[in-house]
Design an enzyme around this catalytic site. Structure first.
Site, PDB file in Angstrom:
ATOM      1  N   TRP A 124       0.846  -1.206   0.000  1.00 16.29           N
ATOM      2  CA  TRP A 124       0.000   0.000   0.000  1.00 16.29           C
ATOM      3  C   TRP A 124       0.879   1.254   0.000  1.00 16.29           C
ATOM      4  CZ3 TRP A 124      -0.297   4.120   3.377  1.00 16.29           C
ATOM      5  CH2 TRP A 124      -1.407   4.955   3.240  1.00 16.29           C
ATOM      6  N   HIS A 125       2.040   1.169   0.674  1.00 16.76           N
ATOM      7  CA  HIS A 125       2.885   2.355   0.777  1.00 16.76           C
ATOM      8  C   HIS A 125       3.542   2.728  -0.540  1.00 16.76           C
ATOM      9  CE1 HIS A 125       2.426   1.703   5.104  1.00 16.76           C
ATOM     10  NE2 HIS A 125       2.812   2.953   5.253  1.00 16.76           N
ATOM     11  N   GLY A 126       3.795   1.759  -1.393  1.00 15.84           N
ATOM     12  CA  GLY A 126       4.437   2.132  -2.641  1.00 15.84           C
ATOM     13  C   GLY A 126       4.724   0.944  -3.525  1.00 15.84           C
ATOM     14  N   PHE A 146       2.262   8.683  -0.980  1.00 11.74           N
ATOM     15  CA  PHE A 146       1.536   7.423  -0.933  1.00 11.74           C
ATOM     16  C   PHE A 146       0.069   7.632  -1.274  1.00 11.74           C
ATOM     17  CE2 PHE A 146       4.849   6.657   2.511  1.00 11.74           C
ATOM     18  CZ  PHE A 146       5.772   6.242   1.576  1.00 11.74           C
TER      19      PHE A 146
END
Length: 478
Positions: A325-327, A478
């Site tokens: 989800w962060h990257g 993000f």
């Protein structure tokens, strides 16, 4: 428009005055004003993506209404998964297309196929991960009969786009924020003062702690091959402090700003670096995201029910997905997997809920055991942050090999004493205020008014005189 910019200060002053004076007696007028202000705020980042925000909002609004009125349950499920697929499809296209294209291309080359999959020149819309998750939680909660959909499109749009949380959270739940949107709000002086104090502390965290640490963390990570092992440790520690000061500082400013407008947002941080194990750390770090994954992914997967294998599988899934989800980079996935790995002893031996309360509650100092546990947890977090901060996996491994060398036992080449003094002051205040929602709220509350205000003015002057070079908030990417 950054929270710590003059532009935002002017913008917020105008919104505040219009909100509490001309629009004060009209809930409808206040909500329209906040929605327009939120869309203007978002347009300042990139006006081209306003339509994407509006589209995501409209789709979730319609999906929520259709889920509610559709029977039988099979029809509701079709609407639910349609809404999920469209929202995740938009997120996946803008955020992950190039990652999957490049990864597949590399895999095909490894297998001997000379196939090149073209990447696209895609700009990631700011805040897309956050407002997508707002919308998904809304339709999940309607599907699970936790809430009824709102028929007021302005109220729903404001829930998704409310400018204090639009870019980097907290990730709100409709059950918490929508009722606040739909009921009248009154100005409260004490809450407003409390909001201003939280904003002040958030600005200190961001501009003095995070931005000064960023200067040295960036320098050391960018030229890691030129530094000794001990200096690389300093760089990793500075990044750990930077990301905490940066993100929790943003959150404090968001919560304080919302409180000035009569809203209470979800708490996002609870002094994670004072945690005694990694499970406690994740109950205290980015709380709104952790609880989102717990409620909408971990529990539907079975949570901690079932056998040990199911618990281990579910823990790894939630952490790896959280990392992704962060990257769109393998470094984030490894960061998530590492944290899952650190959790394993606690999961296997059923010790993951050993530390629920605040550490050393009611005491001035922790015990030696508590201090050791906090130090170990911080070291594990710092180790994992190296992957989070590295440019790619090669950079992460070369950074680690640099740390675990003979030069680890030499004196660090970078030792900015003034920044270290500020960091020590910062952690002292955080420790003193750890039983309160934010640190400055728990410090100086019982002091004489003159001393209390002297402290606030001193912090303000330090922000003006010793702020670091302006850095973007990390979580905006993000």
């Amino acid at each position: 428009m950054l929270f710590n910019s003059i532009d935002f200060a002017f913008f917020f002053c105008i919104v505040f005055l219009l909100y509490w004076f001309p629009a004060r007696k009209s809930l409808k007028g206040q909500n329209w004003l906040l929605m327009i202000a939120s869309y203007y705020f978002y347009s300042c980042w990139d006006i081209r993506f306003l339509s994407l925000l509006a589209l995501s909002t409209f789709l979730c609004y319609i999906t929520g209404l259709q889920i509610h009125k559709t029977e039988p349950r099979k029809g509701r499920k079709i609407w639910l998964w349609s809404g999920v697929a469209i929202n995740l499809g938009l997120l996946g296209f803008f955020k992950y297309y190039n990652f999957f294209a490049e990864s597949l291309s590399d895999l095909l080359k490894t297998a001997g196929f000379a196939t090149e999959i073209s990447s696209l020149n895609i700009i990631l819309p700011v805040g897309i991960s956050f407002y997508t998750f707002h919308g998904l939680s809304y339709i999940f909660d309607i599907y699970n009969d936790k809430i009824k959909p709102t028929r007021n499109f302005v109220d729903y749009s404001l829930f998704v786009s409310f400018f204090p949380l639009l870019i980097a959270g907290p990730i709100e739940r409709a059950t918490h924020l929508l009722p606040q949107v739909s009921r009248p709000r009154e100005f409260n002086y004490d809450r407003a003062v409390d909001g201003l104090k939280q904003i002040l502390w958030g600005l200190f965290k961001k501009m003095v702690i995070a931005d000064n640490c960023a200067q040295y963390a960036n320098q050391i990570f960018t030229h890691s091959e030129a530094y000794s092992g001990s200096t690389l440790v300093v760089g990793a520690v500075f990044f750990a402090i930077q990301i905490y000061g940066d993100f929790s500082g943003y959150t404090d400013i968001a919560l304080g700003t919302a409180r000035l407008l009569g809203f209470e947002l979800l708490r996002n941080f609870a002094y994670p670096y004072f945690s005694r194990d990694i499970a406690e750390f994740w109950r205290r770090w980015h709380i709104s995201l952790s609880s989102w994954f717990r409620d909408y992914l971990y529990i539907p997967l079975g949570g901690s029910r079932g056998g040990m294998w199911a618990k281990i599988r579910n823990t790894f899934i939630i952490f790896v997905v959280s990392g992704f989800w962060h990257g769109a980079n393998w470094t984030f996935i490894v960061w998530g997997a590492l944290n899952a790995l650190f959790m394993m002893p606690l999961v296997v031996f059923k010790m993951n809920r050993n530390h629920i309360d605040v550490v050393a509650k009611g005491k001035i100092l922790p015990s030696l055991r508590e201090a050791g546990e906090m130090l170990l947890t911080f070291a594990l977090a710092v180790f994992a942050w190296i992957f989070f901060r590295a440019e790619d996996m090669g950079h992460a491994f070369s950074y680690l090999s640099g740390i675990f060398s003979k030069s680890l036992f030499s004196l660090p080449q970078v030792w900015p004493w003034l920044t270290i003094v500020f960091v020590l002051f910062f952690f002292a205040v955080e420790w003193r205020g750890r039983e309160y929602p934010y640190a400055l709220g728990g410090v100086a509350g019982d002091w004489h008014k003159a001393w209390r205000w002297s402290l606030y003015y001193a912090i303000f002057i330090v922000i003006i005189l010793f702020r670091g070079s302006g850095q973007h908030f990390i979580y905006f990417q993000f």
